[in-house]
Scaffold this active site. Sequence first.
Site, PDB file in Angstrom:
ATOM      1  N   GLU A 104      89.216  31.750   8.132  1.00  0.00           N
ATOM      2  CA  GLU A 104      88.481  32.698   7.338  1.00  0.00           C
ATOM      3  C   GLU A 104      86.811  32.925   7.900  1.00  0.00           C
ATOM      4  OE1 GLU A 104      90.894  32.772   3.318  1.00  0.00           O
ATOM      5  OE2 GLU A 104      88.748  32.837   3.427  1.00  0.00           O
ATOM      6  N   CYS A 117      79.331  33.704   6.798  1.00  0.00           N
ATOM      7  CA  CYS A 117      79.601  32.272   6.217  1.00  0.00           C
ATOM      8  C   CYS A 117      80.958  31.898   7.172  1.00  0.00           C
ATOM      9  CB  CYS A 117      80.445  32.915   4.756  1.00  0.00           C
ATOM     10  SG  CYS A 117      81.183  31.293   4.133  1.00  0.00           S
ATOM     11  N   CYS A 124      91.161  22.082   4.565  1.00  0.00           N
ATOM     12  CA  CYS A 124      90.114  20.880   4.134  1.00  0.00           C
ATOM     13  C   CYS A 124      90.912  19.954   3.637  1.00  0.00           C
ATOM     14  CB  CYS A 124      89.185  21.672   3.210  1.00  0.00           C
ATOM     15  SG  CYS A 124      88.023  20.354   2.697  1.00  0.00           S
ATOM     16  N   CYS A 128      89.664  19.729  -3.412  1.00  0.00           N
ATOM     17  CA  CYS A 128      89.173  20.267  -4.699  1.00  0.00           C
ATOM     18  C   CYS A 128      90.188  20.990  -5.619  1.00  0.00           C
ATOM     19  CB  CYS A 128      87.755  20.941  -4.565  1.00  0.00           C
ATOM     20  SG  CYS A 128      86.674  20.032  -3.789  1.00  0.00           S
ATOM     21  N   CYS A 131      90.011  24.846  -5.625  1.00  0.00           N
ATOM     22  CA  CYS A 131      89.665  25.725  -4.064  1.00  0.00           C
ATOM     23  C   CYS A 131      90.997  25.906  -3.541  1.00  0.00           C
ATOM     24  CB  CYS A 131      88.826  24.586  -3.494  1.00  0.00           C
ATOM     25  SG  CYS A 131      88.288  25.349  -1.815  1.00  0.00           S
ATOM     26  N   GLY A 177      86.857  24.369   4.860  1.00  0.00           N
ATOM     27  CA  GLY A 177      86.371  23.081   5.353  1.00  0.00           C
ATOM     28  C   GLY A 177      85.338  22.379   4.863  1.00  0.00           C
ATOM     29  N   GLU A 178      85.121  21.057   5.128  1.00  0.00           N
ATOM     30  CA  GLU A 178      83.917  20.227   4.796  1.00  0.00           C
ATOM     31  C   GLU A 178      83.211  19.907   6.181  1.00  0.00           C
ATOM     32  OE1 GLU A 178      82.097  19.318   2.404  1.00  0.00           O
ATOM     33  OE2 GLU A 178      81.023  17.861   3.735  1.00  0.00           O
ATOM     34  N   SER A 207      76.645  23.347   3.900  1.00  0.00           N
ATOM     35  CA  SER A 207      77.166  22.877   2.641  1.00  0.00           C
ATOM     36  C   SER A 207      78.208  21.852   2.301  1.00  0.00           C
ATOM     37  CB  SER A 207      77.887  24.214   1.719  1.00  0.00           C
ATOM     38  OG  SER A 207      78.495  23.930   0.677  1.00  0.00           O
ATOM     39  N   SER A 230      77.513  20.356  -2.988  1.00  0.00           N
ATOM     40  CA  SER A 230      78.429  21.061  -4.337  1.00  0.00           C
ATOM     41  C   SER A 230      78.608  20.064  -5.081  1.00  0.00           C
ATOM     42  CB  SER A 230      79.684  21.554  -3.571  1.00  0.00           C
ATOM     43  OG  SER A 230      79.606  22.483  -2.606  1.00  0.00           O
ATOM     44  N   LEU A 231      77.951  20.068  -6.257  1.00  0.00           N
ATOM     45  CA  LEU A 231      78.002  18.991  -7.232  1.00  0.00           C
ATOM     46  C   LEU A 231      79.174  19.206  -8.286  1.00  0.00           C
ATOM     47  CD1 LEU A 231      76.616  16.257  -7.535  1.00  0.00           C
ATOM     48  CD2 LEU A 231      74.889  17.399  -9.142  1.00  0.00           C
ATOM     49  N   ASN A 306      85.241  32.296  -8.880  1.00  0.00           N
ATOM     50  CA  ASN A 306      86.235  33.427  -8.397  1.00  0.00           C
ATOM     51  C   ASN A 306      87.581  32.858  -8.532  1.00  0.00           C
ATOM     52  OD1 ASN A 306      86.903  36.009  -7.213  1.00  0.00           O
ATOM     53  ND2 ASN A 306      85.695  35.553  -5.574  1.00  0.00           N
ATOM     54  N   CYS A 349      86.199  31.200  -0.655  1.00  0.00           N
ATOM     55  CA  CYS A 349      86.579  30.107   0.383  1.00  0.00           C
ATOM     56  C   CYS A 349      88.465  30.186   0.195  1.00  0.00           C
ATOM     57  CB  CYS A 349      85.998  29.039  -0.175  1.00  0.00           C
ATOM     58  SG  CYS A 349      86.532  27.712   0.806  1.00  0.00           S
TER      59      CYS A 349
HETATM   60  N1  SAH Z   1      83.339  22.194   1.782  1.00  0.00           N
HETATM   61  C1  SAH Z   1      82.094  22.584   1.442  1.00  0.00           C
HETATM   62  C2  SAH Z   1      81.832  23.978   2.047  1.00  0.00           C
HETATM   63  C3  SAH Z   1      82.615  25.019   1.583  1.00  0.00           C
HETATM   64  S1  SAH Z   1      83.121  25.478   0.217  1.00  0.00           S
HETATM   65  C4  SAH Z   1      81.629  22.203  -0.061  1.00  0.00           C
HETATM   66  O1  SAH Z   1      82.319  22.233  -0.815  1.00  0.00           O
HETATM   67  O2  SAH Z   1      80.429  22.623  -0.301  1.00  0.00           O
HETATM   68  C5  SAH Z   1      81.641  26.281  -0.320  1.00  0.00           C
HETATM   69  C6  SAH Z   1      81.497  26.562  -1.614  1.00  0.00           C
HETATM   70  O3  SAH Z   1      82.084  27.577  -2.387  1.00  0.00           O
HETATM   71  C7  SAH Z   1      81.563  25.256  -2.600  1.00  0.00           C
HETATM   72  O4  SAH Z   1      80.419  25.086  -3.490  1.00  0.00           O
HETATM   73  C8  SAH Z   1      82.865  25.349  -3.453  1.00  0.00           C
HETATM   74  O5  SAH Z   1      82.799  24.528  -4.391  1.00  0.00           O
HETATM   75  C9  SAH Z   1      82.839  26.655  -3.740  1.00  0.00           C
HETATM   76  N2  SAH Z   1      84.159  27.405  -4.090  1.00  0.00           N
HETATM   77  C10 SAH Z   1      85.184  27.132  -3.512  1.00  0.00           C
HETATM   78  N3  SAH Z   1      86.348  27.877  -4.181  1.00  0.00           N
HETATM   79  C11 SAH Z   1      85.470  28.595  -4.989  1.00  0.00           C
HETATM   80  C12 SAH Z   1      86.023  29.665  -5.794  1.00  0.00           C
HETATM   81  N4  SAH Z   1      87.394  30.188  -5.733  1.00  0.00           N
HETATM   82  N5  SAH Z   1      85.082  30.351  -6.354  1.00  0.00           N
HETATM   83  C13 SAH Z   1      83.803  30.142  -6.312  1.00  0.00           C
HETATM   84  N6  SAH Z   1      83.303  29.063  -5.602  1.00  0.00           N
HETATM   85  C14 SAH Z   1      84.193  28.336  -4.697  1.00  0.00           C
HETATM   86 FE1  SF4 Z   2      87.058  21.415   0.911  1.00  0.00          FE
HETATM   87 FE2  SF4 Z   2      84.809  22.493  -0.107  1.00  0.00          FE
HETATM   88 FE3  SF4 Z   2      87.324  23.647  -0.784  1.00  0.00          FE
HETATM   89 FE4  SF4 Z   2      86.304  21.189  -1.712  1.00  0.00          FE
HETATM   90  S1  SF4 Z   2      85.375  23.110  -2.145  1.00  0.00           S
HETATM   91  S2  SF4 Z   2      88.420  21.643  -0.907  1.00  0.00           S
HETATM   92  S3  SF4 Z   2      85.190  20.286  -0.013  1.00  0.00           S
HETATM   93  S4  SF4 Z   2      86.313  23.556   1.159  1.00  0.00           S
END
Ligand code: SAH
Ligand code: SF4
Length: 360
Positions: A104, A117, A124, A128, A131, A177-178, A207, A230-231, A306, A349
Amino acid sequence: MTNRLALTQKPHVAAQPLLGLNTDELTSLALSHGQPALRGAQLAKWLYTRPVTSFTAMTDISKAFAAELAAVYTLGRSTVAVSQPSQDGSVKMLLQLHDGQRVETVGLPYEDRTSCCVSSQVGCPVRCAFCATGRSGYTRNLTPGEIVDQVLTVQNALRERLGPDQRVSNIVFMGMGEPLLNYDNVLKATHLLNKEVGIAMEKMTVSTVGYVPSIRKLAQDNPRVTLAVSLHAPNDMLRRRLIPTMQQWTVQEIAAAAGDYAAVTNRRVTFEYCLLRGENDSLECAEELARLMNGVFAHVNLIPYNTVEGLGYYAPLPEQVYAFKETLERAGVHVTQRVQRGADIDAACGQLRRRQEHPA
Ligand code: SAH
Ligand code: SF4
């Protein structure tokens, strides 16, 4: 006879993509084909600044050389599998790569800038819990060319829709992805986007979920990009629930690495905090987060979740987002809140691919 066969029958090798090579590499390639050095810059132009979709469209390159290139190389462009324009001007695309994998990418035009983006991996490995990308598994890293392709494709889509002046000015590595688990390719992509496409390093944000060794390496290499971490949780117990595979580093260690990045690079770090209803959106969490951030050159970006169907996590209530933000601000923390864009096109994402693969 055998020798002559060996000379005339080329072994079958997969065509190499040109996208991903910089001007120097393209110049060496041109020279190795007996061409003058300036062909390198010409090829770079047709790949990055006036992208074409076939070798024959490169008007200042001879037909013979174009045919020679086409026999050995591909341009390295993806095809658009799905393109979803949103009412707010953003566009989300699902791109199909040479091996059939899909990633995407999103284009987000604002008044003062246009962001793209980008994804850094197919799926990934971090997984998480909340996600969509993480829950869909992991296939492979993207190449530098596949990352740059996303930007060019989004730019082209925006130009077709909004006019020829559209230009991607900002990059956020916040797609699938990370990025820090694909460090070398991501770094090369940032250099290509800078030198070949013309996007300032300062306008790129990487990120990360908090992969400490690579945060430290990025501080050393210092390509002048912004770091977002992303904490999502102010303590280890909560963070482990949300990101079960990332137990190596405590939130304190992650915050310290981010703080060092800010100190070494003199660039303010962003802590991303995805608010999940009833999970990490209490005011106690906000207070704990404020204490963790004490003394770090950083700001918090609140991301209201989201909701992704079927994962068991839900968007926070608007009044809770407000109270969380206020608590941080009262404690002296600089806070921004992500404006939700493209909600009608599954802009978070991994959501578009998930919906394509698991239609409701
Ligand atoms: N892997 C990296 C970058 C991709 S995710 C990371 O985790 O930072 C980018 C951001 O989108 C992260 O902060 C992630 O936690 C957030 N994210 C993932 N799924 C989401 C969702 N459904 N709603 C809102 N933010 C989301
Ligand atoms: Fe990977 Fe980022 Fe999604 Fe976590 S939030 S699964 S690190 S893409």
